[in-house]
Design a protein around this motif. Structure first.
Motif, PDB file in Angstrom:
ATOM      1  N   PHE A 138      71.537  48.798 159.292  1.00 44.78           N
ATOM      2  CA  PHE A 138      71.490  47.672 158.354  1.00 44.78           C
ATOM      3  C   PHE A 138      72.701  46.788 158.619  1.00 44.78           C
ATOM      4  O   PHE A 138      73.848  47.252 158.520  1.00 44.78           O
ATOM      5  N   ASP A 139      72.469  45.512 158.909  1.00 47.10           N
ATOM      6  CA  ASP A 139      73.588  44.648 159.299  1.00 47.10           C
ATOM      7  C   ASP A 139      73.083  43.216 159.374  1.00 47.10           C
ATOM      8  O   ASP A 139      71.905  42.979 159.661  1.00 47.10           O
ATOM      9  N   ALA A 140      73.964  42.254 159.143  1.00 46.27           N
ATOM     10  CA  ALA A 140      73.637  40.855 159.456  1.00 46.27           C
ATOM     11  C   ALA A 140      73.691  40.615 160.956  1.00 46.27           C
ATOM     12  O   ALA A 140      73.103  39.658 161.458  1.00 46.27           O
ATOM     13  N   HIS A 141      74.424  41.489 161.652  1.00 44.53           N
ATOM     14  CA  HIS A 141      74.733  41.271 163.074  1.00 44.53           C
ATOM     15  C   HIS A 141      74.173  42.420 163.917  1.00 44.53           C
ATOM     16  O   HIS A 141      74.109  43.549 163.453  1.00 44.53           O
ATOM     17  N   THR A 142      73.833  42.099 165.169  1.00 45.67           N
ATOM     18  CA  THR A 142      73.219  43.126 166.008  1.00 45.67           C
ATOM     19  C   THR A 142      74.239  44.106 166.590  1.00 45.67           C
ATOM     20  O   THR A 142      73.877  45.222 166.947  1.00 45.67           O
ATOM     21  N   PHE A 229      75.172  51.488 157.663  1.00 46.96           N
ATOM     22  CA  PHE A 229      74.984  50.386 156.715  1.00 46.96           C
ATOM     23  C   PHE A 229      76.243  49.532 156.681  1.00 46.96           C
ATOM     24  O   PHE A 229      77.216  49.851 155.989  1.00 46.96           O
ATOM     25  N   ASP A 230      76.226  48.441 157.457  1.00 47.89           N
ATOM     26  CA  ASP A 230      77.284  47.430 157.342  1.00 47.89           C
ATOM     27  C   ASP A 230      77.028  46.688 156.034  1.00 47.89           C
ATOM     28  O   ASP A 230      75.935  46.147 155.824  1.00 47.89           O
ATOM     29  N   ILE A 231      78.047  46.633 155.184  1.00 48.35           N
ATOM     30  CA  ILE A 231      77.843  46.050 153.853  1.00 48.35           C
ATOM     31  C   ILE A 231      77.483  44.571 153.948  1.00 48.35           C
ATOM     32  O   ILE A 231      76.904  44.008 153.005  1.00 48.35           O
ATOM     33  N   ASP A 232      77.751  43.925 155.116  1.00 45.27           N
ATOM     34  CA  ASP A 232      77.369  42.510 155.247  1.00 45.27           C
ATOM     35  C   ASP A 232      75.872  42.314 155.438  1.00 45.27           C
ATOM     36  O   ASP A 232      75.395  41.175 155.494  1.00 45.27           O
ATOM     37  N   CYS A 233      75.115  43.407 155.507  1.00 47.48           N
ATOM     38  CA  CYS A 233      73.655  43.299 155.402  1.00 47.48           C
ATOM     39  C   CYS A 233      73.282  42.659 154.057  1.00 47.48           C
ATOM     40  O   CYS A 233      72.310  41.914 153.952  1.00 47.48           O
TER      41      CYS A 233
HETATM   42 MN   LIG Z   1      77.971  42.932 160.443  1.00 44.66          MN
END
Ligand SMILES: [Mn+2]
Length: 304
Positions: A138-142, A229-233
């Motif tokens: 889970f992340d905004a970034h790959t 889980f990156d919290i920026d998700c």
């Molecule tokens: Mn991220």
């Protein structure tokens, strides 16, 4: 219920403290990896574990959606890896030693970061125990870029490095919540070229949380799973205290419904990363992270 929530020494969810060489097979073990030498913009995730433990005071042990009482399981908190400030190599060594001891004893580490670079040493230790595992990311970034200013080990390159090392089975792995402005079309294509399934935030918003969960479950099958889980998700409205915020993300409710929908997959480890308390004046990011880690521990606890 024997003491008020604000009393006592902080561990995650009030779990008893234990040394890594005392944890038991099958135990769910909370622990910290306070490394932030891999961050490329805002820094300060080294303070994530202490903030998430503090925020866990508002989390209760019973999970109503899964009818699961975590206090009935043998939880422990094994403290943090002794990460030397500023050295990513020594940080990785410390994380491998701390997390490896937990993994090799047959316990399930529930890790508080730290930045996303910690995924690389964690996946290395999981690979030693389980072979190539499924990554639910889970992340905004790959995090599949090749390098930043010549640096190959950063929070933006960890997933690519782990695939190159053979730690992950890409055909059973999925990235969720990817979004934001980019440098070009290759930002997302590079993940698909590596064999990963990418579910963008736009797809999650369009499909809904339950359908997203169904696609993740189908993807990972019976593989052992690390949930990263990156919290920026989460949208910055829900999690502003993070290193690289991106608008248009998931709500805390979306995330909790997706995570509950994963019940039954074989979660052998989890990590919540990129919590920066210095950018989190109201503490909501840490509260979101503590609740996410609670849901992740519930998943590990619900498969026995
Ligand atoms: Mn991220």
């Amino acid at each position: 219920m024997s003491s008020p929530k604000y009393v006592g020494i902080r561990t995650f969810l009030g779990a008893p403290q234990s040394a890594v060489n005392e944890v038991l097979s099958g135990q769910i073990v909370f622990c910290g990896a306070p490394l932030d030498a891999g961050q490329t913009y805002r820094v300060g995730a080294r303070h994530g574990p202490s903030a998430i433990r503090e925020a866990s005071r508002v989390v209760r042990p019973y999970n109503p959606r899964l009818d699961l009482d975590l206090s009935a399981l043998a939880l422990s908190d094994a403290g943090d890896a002794d990460v030397a400030p500023g050295s990513i190599e020594r940080g990785f060594e410390a994380i491998r030693s701390h997390i490896g001891a937990i993994v090799q004893r047959g316990a399930y580490p529930m890790i508080m970061g730290g930045d996303c670079s910690i995924a690389f040493p964690v996946l290395g230790e999981l690979y030693s125990k389980w072979g190539p595992i499924a990554l639910v990311h889970f992340d905004a970034h790959t995090d599949t870029w090749d390098e930043y200013w010549g640096e190959r080990y950063t929070h933006g390159t960890a997933v690519r490095r782990a695939i190159e090392a053979g730690f992950i089975e890409p055909s059973a792995s999925v990235q969720v919540g990817i979004r934001g402005s980019g440098y070009g079309p290759s930002d997302v294509e590079q993940s698909r070229d590596l064999g990963l399934l990418v579910l963008t935030a736009d797809q999650v918003h369009a499909d809904g949380a339950s359908e997203t969960a169904r696609r993740i479950v189908e993807r990972v099958g019976s593989h052992p799973v690390l949930v990263h889980f990156d919290i920026d998700c989460l949208d910055p409205a829900h999690a502003p205290g993070t290193g690289m915020p991106e608008v248009g993300g998931l709500t805390t409710h979306d995330a909790s419904i997706i995570l509950v929908g994963l019940a039954g997959i074989n979660v052998v480890a989890a990590e919540v990363t990129e919590v920066l308390p210095a950018y989190d004046p109201s503490g909501i990011t840490a509260i979101a992270a503590a609740n996410v880690l609670f849901e992740l521990a519930s998943l590990a606890g619900s498969h026995g």
